[in-house]
Design an enzyme around this catalytic site. Structure first.
Site, PDB file in Angstrom:
ATOM      1  N   ASP A 156       0.996  -1.054   0.144  1.00 17.38           N
ATOM      2  CA  ASP A 156       0.045   0.035   0.199  1.00 17.38           C
ATOM      3  C   ASP A 156       1.102   1.165  -0.032  1.00 17.38           C
ATOM      4  O   ASP A 156       2.246   1.065  -0.268  1.00 17.38           O
ATOM      5  CB  ASP A 156      -1.087  -0.062   1.141  1.00 17.38           C
ATOM      6  CG  ASP A 156      -0.416   0.218   2.676  1.00 17.38           C
ATOM      7  OD1 ASP A 156       0.966   0.284   2.663  1.00 17.38           O
ATOM      8  OD2 ASP A 156      -0.971   0.420   3.464  1.00 17.38           O
ATOM      9  N   CYS A 201       3.209  -3.037   3.999  1.00 18.64           N
ATOM     10  CA  CYS A 201       2.397  -1.962   4.427  1.00 18.64           C
ATOM     11  C   CYS A 201       3.335  -1.258   5.523  1.00 18.64           C
ATOM     12  O   CYS A 201       4.234  -1.453   5.642  1.00 18.64           O
ATOM     13  CB  CYS A 201       1.046  -2.398   4.701  1.00 18.64           C
ATOM     14  SG  CYS A 201       0.692  -3.425   6.302  1.00 18.64           S
TER      15      CYS A 201
END
Ligand code: RB5
Length: 149
Positions: A7, A64
């Site tokens: 992400d 992430c």
């Protein structure tokens, strides 16, 4: 083929690891995200997991901010064994004992040098098999249902 995805929290670390993998001539498919713009980690985790389960990719790396969200998302898929590692010993042992097919990294937890070392060990350590194979098979039989309690 290695699958990789992050992400926005893992985007910069993913870029750094892609450089390393490319220099080593390791084939990688990047499932995004492709900028620092905010995005949803479960969607990226899903794409990487499906690529592994379909056989398009052999193993994967998910990144992430903490590594926790990616781990939670990936481990919802039957057949996925995602291991969040912040040091080399766990990376070695999760290959040897758990046959982890996804390495998860927390870009806000560890720096790029350590991440590179962990990735190298993850990629180059084989599964021990034997009694561990039985346990890995058992992972697929463990259910979270409370029906029998
Ligand atoms: C994004 O801010 C952050 O929540 C995400 O990268 C991850 O750490 C979630 O577990």
């Amino acid at each position: 083929m290695l699958a990789i995805g992050s992400d926005h929290g893992g985007f910069e670390l993913k870029k750094a690891l892609l450089d390393v993998l490319n220099k080593q001539g390791i084939e990688v498919k990047d499932f995004g995200t492709y900028s620092c713009d905010s995005c949803d980690y479960p969607a990226i985790a899903g794409d990487v997991c499906r690529a592994i389960l379909s056989g398009e990719c052999d193993r994967g790396v998910l990144i992430c901010g903490t590594g926790i969200g990616m781990s939670m998302a990936a481990n919802r898929f039957s057949g996925i064994r995602a291991a969040l590692c912040s040091e080399p010993y766990s990376a070695e042992m999760t290959r040897r004992h758990n046959d982890a097919n996804i390495l998860v990294l927390g870009a806000r937890v560890i720096g790029p040098g350590l991440a590179e070392k962990i990735l190298d060990i993850y990629l180059n350590t084989p599964f021990d098999g034997g009694r561990h194979a039985r346990r890995v098979t058992m992972l697929e039989q463990v259910t979270g249902s409370d029906e029998n309690s």
